[in-house]
Design a protein around this motif. Structure first.
Motif, PDB file in Angstrom:
ATOM      1  N   ARG A  23       3.931  -9.679   4.542  1.00 39.88           N
ATOM      2  CA  ARG A  23       4.758  -9.109   5.610  1.00 39.88           C
ATOM      3  C   ARG A  23       4.615  -7.586   5.654  1.00 39.88           C
ATOM      4  NH1 ARG A  23       8.488 -13.281   3.682  1.00 39.88           N
ATOM      5  NH2 ARG A  23       9.495 -11.775   2.309  1.00 39.88           N
ATOM      6  N   ARG A  73       3.917 -13.633  -0.153  1.00 42.67           N
ATOM      7  CA  ARG A  73       4.376 -13.603   1.245  1.00 42.67           C
ATOM      8  C   ARG A  73       5.090 -12.286   1.570  1.00 42.67           C
ATOM      9  NH1 ARG A  73       5.728 -19.102   0.480  1.00 42.67           N
ATOM     10  NH2 ARG A  73       7.932 -18.573   0.337  1.00 42.67           N
ATOM     11  N   ALA A  80       3.360  10.008  -0.863  1.00 45.71           N
ATOM     12  CA  ALA A  80       2.192  10.055  -1.739  1.00 45.71           C
ATOM     13  C   ALA A  80       1.255   8.896  -1.449  1.00 45.71           C
ATOM     14  CB  ALA A  80       2.622  10.019  -3.201  1.00 45.71           C
ATOM     15  N   ALA A 123       2.912  -2.349  -2.027  1.00 42.15           N
ATOM     16  CA  ALA A 123       3.882  -2.998  -2.925  1.00 42.15           C
ATOM     17  C   ALA A 123       5.092  -2.079  -3.081  1.00 42.15           C
ATOM     18  CB  ALA A 123       3.242  -3.285  -4.279  1.00 42.15           C
ATOM     19  N   THR A 124       5.804  -1.904  -2.006  1.00 43.74           N
ATOM     20  CA  THR A 124       6.949  -0.996  -1.956  1.00 43.74           C
ATOM     21  C   THR A 124       7.992  -1.647  -1.057  1.00 43.74           C
ATOM     22  OG1 THR A 124       5.613   0.982  -2.270  1.00 43.74           O
ATOM     23  CG2 THR A 124       7.660   1.279  -1.096  1.00 43.74           C
ATOM     24  N   ASP A 147       6.228  -3.711  -6.945  1.00 42.17           N
ATOM     25  CA  ASP A 147       7.565  -3.123  -7.030  1.00 42.17           C
ATOM     26  C   ASP A 147       8.568  -4.146  -7.557  1.00 42.17           C
ATOM     27  OD1 ASP A 147       7.114  -4.497  -4.542  1.00 42.17           O
ATOM     28  OD2 ASP A 147       9.074  -3.804  -3.890  1.00 42.17           O
ATOM     29  N   ARG A 204      -5.898   5.637  -0.434  1.00 40.85           N
ATOM     30  CA  ARG A 204      -5.348   4.335  -0.801  1.00 40.85           C
ATOM     31  C   ARG A 204      -3.838   4.345  -0.597  1.00 40.85           C
ATOM     32  NH1 ARG A 204      -4.930   1.921  -6.820  1.00 40.85           N
ATOM     33  NH2 ARG A 204      -3.078   3.266  -6.740  1.00 40.85           N
ATOM     34  N   ASN A 259       1.313  -6.634   7.109  1.00 42.15           N
ATOM     35  CA  ASN A 259       1.342  -6.699   8.567  1.00 42.15           C
ATOM     36  C   ASN A 259       1.974  -5.436   9.158  1.00 42.15           C
ATOM     37  OD1 ASN A 259       0.042  -9.138   8.960  1.00 42.15           O
ATOM     38  ND2 ASN A 259       1.910 -10.337   8.724  1.00 42.15           N
ATOM     39  N   ASN A 302      -0.130  -2.807  11.418  1.00 47.25           N
ATOM     40  CA  ASN A 302       0.416  -2.593  12.748  1.00 47.25           C
ATOM     41  C   ASN A 302       0.713  -1.105  12.983  1.00 47.25           C
ATOM     42  OD1 ASN A 302       2.995  -2.456  14.563  1.00 47.25           O
ATOM     43  ND2 ASN A 302       2.022  -4.413  15.033  1.00 47.25           N
ATOM     44  N   SER A 340       6.477   6.954  -2.636  1.00 46.53           N
ATOM     45  CA  SER A 340       5.130   6.855  -3.165  1.00 46.53           C
ATOM     46  C   SER A 340       4.454   5.559  -2.770  1.00 46.53           C
ATOM     47  CB  SER A 340       5.136   6.976  -4.686  1.00 46.53           C
ATOM     48  OG  SER A 340       3.788   6.922  -5.118  1.00 46.53           O
ATOM     49  N   GLY A 354       1.491   5.460  -3.860  1.00 45.63           N
ATOM     50  CA  GLY A 354       0.410   5.806  -4.770  1.00 45.63           C
ATOM     51  C   GLY A 354       0.353   4.932  -6.012  1.00 45.63           C
ATOM     52  N   VAL A 355       1.232   3.942  -6.068  1.00 49.61           N
ATOM     53  CA  VAL A 355       1.291   3.137  -7.285  1.00 49.61           C
ATOM     54  C   VAL A 355       0.251   2.023  -7.259  1.00 49.61           C
ATOM     55  CG1 VAL A 355       3.707   3.544  -7.802  1.00 49.61           C
ATOM     56  CG2 VAL A 355       3.066   1.735  -6.240  1.00 49.61           C
ATOM     57  N   PHE A 381      10.449  -2.822   1.676  1.00 46.13           N
ATOM     58  CA  PHE A 381      10.139  -2.773   3.104  1.00 46.13           C
ATOM     59  C   PHE A 381      10.750  -1.556   3.800  1.00 46.13           C
ATOM     60  CE2 PHE A 381       9.445  -4.158   7.352  1.00 46.13           C
ATOM     61  CZ  PHE A 381       8.368  -5.028   7.273  1.00 46.13           C
ATOM     62  N   GLU A 418       8.767   1.449   5.672  1.00 45.29           N
ATOM     63  CA  GLU A 418       8.998   1.820   7.073  1.00 45.29           C
ATOM     64  C   GLU A 418       9.177   3.331   7.211  1.00 45.29           C
ATOM     65  OE1 GLU A 418      12.239  -0.944   7.913  1.00 45.29           O
ATOM     66  OE2 GLU A 418      11.083  -1.704   9.628  1.00 45.29           O
TER      67      GLU A 418
END
Ligand code: PLP
Lengths: 159, 395
Positions: free
Chosen positions: B305, B301, B355, B375-376, B42, B371, B308, B312, B35, B37-38, B378, B382
């Motif tokens: 990341r 930070r 989601a 905040a999940t 995290d 949207r 980015n 990308n 998700s 969708g939050v 990494f 990916e």
């Protein structure tokens, strides 16, 4: 540079491309930054952080408090460097407070560590005393909590 | 017995069902969904903050506090806000601790609006704005911001909506759901409008610590609060809280900083409806403000990341997405795929188990975008981005 170190400190296995994406830089920039950090000795090496409890390895680890007699030129440096060179020593720090050096020693068993302390460490000229504390259990090392699981319990869609 | 639907107050009945809620029900119960969708971090709240809450319980601090909130917390807030926003508020008379910015927003509307009074706000926006205004019998007057302008709010568009009924302008920068930040020139023009027309500005600055500056977003960007502009402190209600930057959503804690008379009016409602914010949360918040800056920056930070990575990846897969200056959302433009944002989100969910929230859940101006919250973790992000790439590859 600091942003790169922060990444590597957590996960040194990231590829150059991975790091480039995270930091919004080109792979070439990352390569040259890493090369510089290595050549100037900022990065001393890369290793895995291993939870030994999960391995068959019965190696033991001890923290040894060492008191030294400082020398007229150079204080503790000469002796500390000499101690640090032993293969059994994994870390060695000069400390403030009640003793001078904190020496972390690893061995295959208690006896081996004890032998190292009694035969190598305490017999060095300038070593006044040692106190050996064996490590019993690891809760956190190098910034990683042992057996840490943080489940994502958030609702899947929120405003 | 008459049907219960007939017992419900008209102004409540008129509030439409939340688009977020609709989508939530679709996502819930599906396995293996990643998700984006939050609307919350995290990360768990930093340990030193959680520990302070535990300590507060251990000490047996389980009572009510002053209606306004613990004085020690208000003093910390005063100091923090001065450092962060460059405006000084009196801890005793101008700061009210609330149950999240959510409550503060509700208090503002109820304290300030007479039936029919108009509030200008910008869309797409946080889902509570329109209903909070409507529940206070106000009239929500939306100004559309556009993806072409990177969702900057144009002062001319605000000016066009001002009538003799207008009471307040409600701002949210950095913006949920777009991540947009307002350029200083526009902010100054909006301030000038507020002064010219003698309006109150309500500024929800809950994401103000999460700014991505420098070339690659790794540096913390500079935040300018409208309250700090000349002549604005006396006509601004500044709303802020602990949910986002400190990852303390579940603590339910926020605050308002406003001129004394307005604070008193909000307090009047707060004292009867809420009495006070929970004391454990207030104690945790004192710790957050005192010692939390390092952890906040570390999390920022980490978001930078991921941001980015997200930008990308969208670029690689040919999904246009402007570079959001703040918060932890990206708002990619999906119009070129010929689907509505709802269809896009629905098919992405069904075909790839990812989601995202359809943009129109944040107002009509959000149509054409979705949207994606970064905040999940990494590795999850990916995988989600790979799945999105597969999906758009097929469209
Ligand atoms: C713009 C905005 N304002 C307010 C809130 C609510 O915050 P709180 O948890 O402080 O009630 C949110 C949460 O998503 C938000 O995005």
């Amino acid at each position: 540079m600091d942003a790169l170190l922060e990444l590597l400190e957590k996960n040194a296995r990231l590829t150059t491309a991975d790091m480039a994406v995270r930091l919004g830089k080109s792979p070439e920039e990352i390569e040259s930054m890493a090369a510089e950090l290595e050549s100037q000795g900022t990065i001393l090496g890369y290793h895995a952080v291993i939870d030994r409890d999960k391995t068959d390895d019965d190696r033991v680890s001890a923290l040894i408090e060492v008191k030294l007699t400082p020398e007229r030129d150079g204080g503790f440096d000469r002796l500390a460097k000499r101690i640090a060179k032993f293969g059994q020593v994994t870390s060695c720090y000069l400390m403030s407070g009640g003793y001078d050096l904190a020496v972390i020693v690893e061995g295959n068993d208690l006896k081996e560590v004890a032998q190292f302390v009694s035969e190598k460490l305490s017999t060095l000229d300038g070593v006044v005393s040692t106190a050996t504390h064996f490590q019993l259990k690891v809760y956190k090392q190098s910034g990683f909590l042992a057996a840490d699981t943080h489940e994502d319990e958030r609702l899947p869609v929120t405003p | 017995m008459k049907p219960h639907e007939d017992r419900i107050a008209d102004h409540v009945k008129q509030i439409p069902r939340s688009g977020i809620r609709d989508f939530f029900e679709l996502v819930q119960g599906r396995d293996d969904v990643i998700s984006l969708g939050v609307g919350e971090p995290d990360f768990a709240a930093p340990w030193h903050i959680r520990e302070a809450a535990i300590f507060s319980l251990e000490k047996g601090q389980t009572s009510y506090t002053s209606n306004l909130g613990l004085l020690s917390l208000r003093e910390s807030i005063s100091e923090y806000v001065e450092g962060q926003f460059d405006v000084r508020y009196d801890a005793k008379t101008e700061i009210l601790v609330t149950v999240g910015v959510s409550e503060a927003l509700d208090l503002v509307c109820r304290a300030m609006l007479n039936p029919g009074d108009e509030v200008i706000y910008h869309e797409p926006c946080y889902v509570s704005y329109n209903p909070s205004i409507a529940l206070a019998y106000g009239v929500a007057v939306g100004v559309q911001t556009k993806v072409e302008d990177e969702f900057v709010l144009k002062a001319v568009d605000v000016a066009a909506k001002i009538t003799d009924k207008t009471r307040m302008i409600l701002l949210n920068f950095p913006t949920n759901p777009t991540g947009a930040v307002e350029p200083l020139e526009e902010l100054e023009k909006i301030a000038a409008l507020a002064i010219e027309h003698d309006l109150i500005v309500v500024s929800d600055e809950i994401y103000s610590e999460l700014l991505y500056g420098g070339e690659s977003g790794m540096e913390r960007g500079e935040h300018v609060s409208i309250a700090s502009l000349p002549g604005m402190k006396e006509r601004t209600i500044l709303l802020h809280g602990f949910s986002k930057a400190f990852a303390m959503t579940g603590f339910r804690l926020g605050y308002s900083c406003a001129p004394h008379a307005l604070t008193e009016a909000m307090m009047k409602i707060h004292q009867y409806s809420m009495l006070c914010a929970p004391i454990m949360s207030q104690n945790a918040a004192v710790e957050a403000l005192k010692n939390g800056a390092g952890e906040v920056e570390k999390m920022r930070r980490a978001y930078a990341r991921r941001r980015n990575l997200l930008l990308n990846s969208f670029e690689k897969m040919g999904v246009p997405c402007f570079s959001p200056g703040g918060a932890f959302y990206a708002f990619p433009d999906i119009r070129k795929f010929g689907l509505s944002s709802k269809e896009f989100a629905l098919r992405l969910l069904e075909e790839e188990n990812v989601a995202v929230v359809p943009g129109d859940a944040f107002g009509a101006a959000g149509e054409g975008c979705v949207r994606a919250c970064y905040a999940t973790a990494f590795d999850q992000l990916e995988i989600a981005l790979e799945r999105i790439a597969n999906f758009v590859g097929r469209l």
